[in-house]
Write an enzyme that holds these catalytic residues in place. Structure first.
Site, PDB file in Angstrom:
ATOM      1  N   SER A 241      26.703  25.607   9.149  1.00 10.74           N
ATOM      2  CA  SER A 241      26.822  26.632   8.113  1.00 10.74           C
ATOM      3  C   SER A 241      26.843  28.000   8.755  1.00 10.74           C
ATOM      4  O   SER A 241      26.301  28.193   9.852  1.00 10.74           O
ATOM      5  CB  SER A 241      25.632  26.545   7.151  1.00 10.74           C
ATOM      6  OG  SER A 241      24.434  26.913   7.817  1.00 10.74           O
ATOM      7  N   ASP A 242      27.467  28.967   8.095  1.00 12.80           N
ATOM      8  CA  ASP A 242      27.263  30.346   8.507  1.00 12.80           C
ATOM      9  C   ASP A 242      25.848  30.738   8.084  1.00 12.80           C
ATOM     10  O   ASP A 242      25.227  30.087   7.238  1.00 12.80           O
ATOM     11  CB  ASP A 242      28.308  31.274   7.892  1.00 12.80           C
ATOM     12  CG  ASP A 242      28.520  32.535   8.729  1.00 12.80           C
ATOM     13  OD1 ASP A 242      27.651  32.854   9.560  1.00 12.80           O
ATOM     14  OD2 ASP A 242      29.552  33.208   8.551  1.00 12.80           O
ATOM     15  N   LEU A 243      25.347  31.822   8.660  1.00 11.61           N
ATOM     16  CA  LEU A 243      23.942  32.171   8.444  1.00 11.61           C
ATOM     17  C   LEU A 243      23.623  32.339   6.961  1.00 11.61           C
ATOM     18  O   LEU A 243      24.196  33.194   6.297  1.00 11.61           O
ATOM     19  CB  LEU A 243      23.607  33.449   9.206  1.00 11.61           C
ATOM     20  CG  LEU A 243      22.136  33.857   9.201  1.00 11.61           C
ATOM     21  CD1 LEU A 243      21.280  32.760   9.804  1.00 11.61           C
ATOM     22  CD2 LEU A 243      21.945  35.161   9.952  1.00 11.61           C
TER      23      LEU A 243
END
Length: 634
Positions: free
Chosen positions: A255-257
């Protein structure tokens, strides 16, 4: 995660606590230094200390955990490893202007080597988003608007980063960003929904990722946006059916942050963070970059709301990479080698070559360029980007030691005696409280030629505030130079602050005017296209940018950059990109519908003739095109 103790580095109490309370297998941005992380040249890690930090964390994992599994260190690396003392290359949009897969492969090799020497394993990059809206804040990170160019360059960089063969000493797990259609948000607003149909996804947005995966990319990062109402971090069609089943991707997804949190908090399609985490993991997200969302998975398994096999599968995908990289046999790196070979002479020279190849000449009226090195020629170098090292570097860049970055003023002074070159800042990018217009005009009048370096900046500073994701918060009360970079979306594309006033005042002196744009997105160039005698864009050219710009201005390098993204006439005509679907655009009442400068455009100091065109059909979908090119200029 670490503490410096003189010239030694040890695991921090926080790191030990995390290992004890929730056994982690991966860290992100451990070596990162910028205002968001509050790591500076004084308290951050140089290459030798970074290697010591990596060794210390690995040793703790091996000696103090039940199974002794080495830890993965994932690092930001879109145009160089985002750490102190590393080589800073042009940002993605600049590298793309070179149209050179050979140079990008070399850059990938350099980035991978510098990361692995310091103990890093996973490189975040390249960014394969198609940039069709210059209002969006992260255009600088992309390879432009074309799926073919983006795919070829992305694959070349992945090959340089190791090509998927993790047994090589300097191979990294290349992580492709951002999956999918992240660069076309509604209104140019970072993270907003993308209004893209399924056919468009398959024709344009997916091919660059597929080509890079075929080149060996072993990780894919999801994006913050949604497509057709489905957050990309919870999209099982993209992450499972397409990547795994159709493309046979055998790496892992991340996932992106906090994008898993975003399923609940931003998109509002999950009733809780726990619900969001279940949606993400069952859709095919193997790794939670934020680290908090997936703490809910154990309870969900125990309560029979999640099959244990789902988590086992995700773990397997990551663990396989650690074995393939040989971390169990060789978990440590050598600090002395890192100190010697990170930011080597060879890598600095490569940064200069890439910057040279990226610079794009858009106008050269009357053959003003290249400039003369005559002992009588006087040059005025003015503008907010003429002598600001951080404005040349772009986002995702660490603090720089004095002398690391060569500005345009530095570059021009390397070509002429100091007595022949005069510098005046004139104004800032955004702030209008300290204007030097009259001083700049006076310098212009004393000169034979004026070089005005304007544009934008993605330079993070300690005045700007940041979200937890690292995106900047645009604060109207704080006028740093930053007008681009993650979170700094624009409603207009015009020059900000007093830059337009500065250009007009200098033009009024009647002296020949060269305008150089240093920018993270294609800014409005209408005035410069009409009024400047010569016009160039250098994008964010990296640490050797000033030298490279001077090389082009004085004819030591023939400009070869070509636009990887169209330059619009107005925000009112957006989106503007070359491969739009039929029917063709018609003109507006106020202006042409064509871009000011089209994708692929770029001038040279010579002229070329093309002849003997041959098109040979290989099969239903493949043609070979060849022709003769002759340099017909002087």
């Amino acid at each position: 995660m670490y503490e410096r103790q003189g010239e030694e580095v040890v695991p921090s109490p926080k790191f030990k606590q995390l290992i004890a309370e929730r056994p982690i297998g991966m860290l992100w941005a451990t070596y990162r230094a910028d205002p968001w992380t509050k790591k500076t040249l004084a308290n951050g890690l140089n290459p030798a200390l970074a290697a010591k930090a990596g060794n210390a964390l690995q040793r703790y994992m091996l000696e103090h955990t039940r199974l002794g599994i080495p830890i993965f260190l994932a690092e930001e690396a879109p145009h160089g490893h985002m750490a102190i003392g590393t080589t800073v290359f042009p940002t993605g949009i600049g590298m793309a202007a070179s149209w050179s897969p050979e140079l990008l492969k070399e850059a990938g090799e350099a980035i991978g080597k510098e990361m692995r020497l310091q103990g890093g394993h996973i490189s975040y990059g390249p960014v394969l988003d198609l940039a069709r809206d210059p209002r969006w804040s992260r255009v600088e990170e992309t390879f432009g608007e074309d799926p073919v160019l983006t795919g070829v360059l992305g694959a070349a960089m992945v090959e340089g980063l190791g090509g998927g063969d993790l047994s090589q000493a300097y191979s990294t797990v290349a992580t492709l960003k951002h999956f999918l259609a992240y660069a076309v948000p509604e209104g140019g607003q970072n993270g907003n929904q993308a209004m893209v149909g399924m056919r468009e996804l398959h024709e344009n947005f997916l091919p660059p990722f597929r080509k890079a995966i075929e080149a060996g990319a072993l990780s894919v990062m999801t994006s913050y946006n949604s497509i057709d109402g489905i957050p990309c971090t919870a999209n099982s069609y993209l992450l499972d059916q397409l990547l795994r089943n159709e493309w046979k991707f055998r790496g892992f997804t991340v996932s992106d942050l906090y994008s898993i949190e975003g399923i609940h908090e931003n998109h509002a399609v999950a009733s809780s963070l726990e619900d969001a985490s279940l949606q993400a993991v069952t859709a095919g997200v193997d790794v939670d970059l934020g680290g908090d969302a997936y703490t809910h998975l154990i309870r969900a398994i125990r309560e029979d709301r999640l099959q244990e096999a789902v988590v086992d599968t995700a773990v397997c995908r990551v663990l396989r990479m650690k074995f393939a990289m040989g971390l169990f046999e060789h978990p440590y790196t050598v600090p002395e080698v890192a100190a010697k070979e990170v930011r080597s002479r060879e890598h600095i020279a490569l940064a200069r070559r890439l910057a040279q190849a990226s610079i794009t000449l858009l106008k050269n009226e009357g053959g003003l360029l290249p400039l003369s090195k005559s002992p009588t020629q006087r040059i005025a170098v003015i503008g907010p980007n003429a002598d600001n090292c951080y404005n040349l570097l772009g986002d995702y860049t660490a603090p720089q030691a004095a002398g690391n970055v060569k500005t345009v003023w530095d570059g021009v002074r390397s070509k002429l005696p100091a007595s022949q070159v005069e510098y005046v800042k004139g104004c800032a990018i955004r702030d209008t409280t300290a204007m030097e217009i009259e001083k700049a005009v006076a310098a212009a009048r004393r000169s034979d030629v004026v070089i005005a370096v304007v544009g934008g900046s993605s330079a993070r500073d300690f005045k700007t505030q940041y979200k937890e994701t690292g995106a900047a918060i645009a604060d109207k009360g704080i006028l740093s130079d930053m007008e681009s970079g993650e979170g700094f979306d624009r409603a207009t594309l015009s020059l900000l602050g007093g830059q337009q006033t500065l250009l007009e005042a200098v033009k009024a002196t009647g002296k020949p005017l060269v305008v150089v744009y240093v920018e993270g997105r294609p800014l409005d160039k209408n005035w410069a296209a009409e009024q400047a005698d010569a016009l160039l864009t250098a994008y964010y050219p990296g640490q050797e940018g000033g030298n490279a710009i001077a090389d082009v201005l004085f004819g030591d390098y023939n400009p070869a950059g070509r636009l990887p993204v169209s330059v619009p006439r107005s925000v009112g005509q957006l989106p503007v990109y070359y491969n739009k679907k039929a029917p063709p655009c018609h003109d507006y009442v106020e202006m042409s519908a064509t871009p000011l400068y089209a994708f692929g455009y770029g001038l040279s100091y010579t002229e070329f003739a093309y002849s003997e065109l041959r098109i040979e059909k290989q099969n239903a979908h493949t043609f070979t095109v060849s022709f003769c090119v002759q340099n017909t200029g002087t």
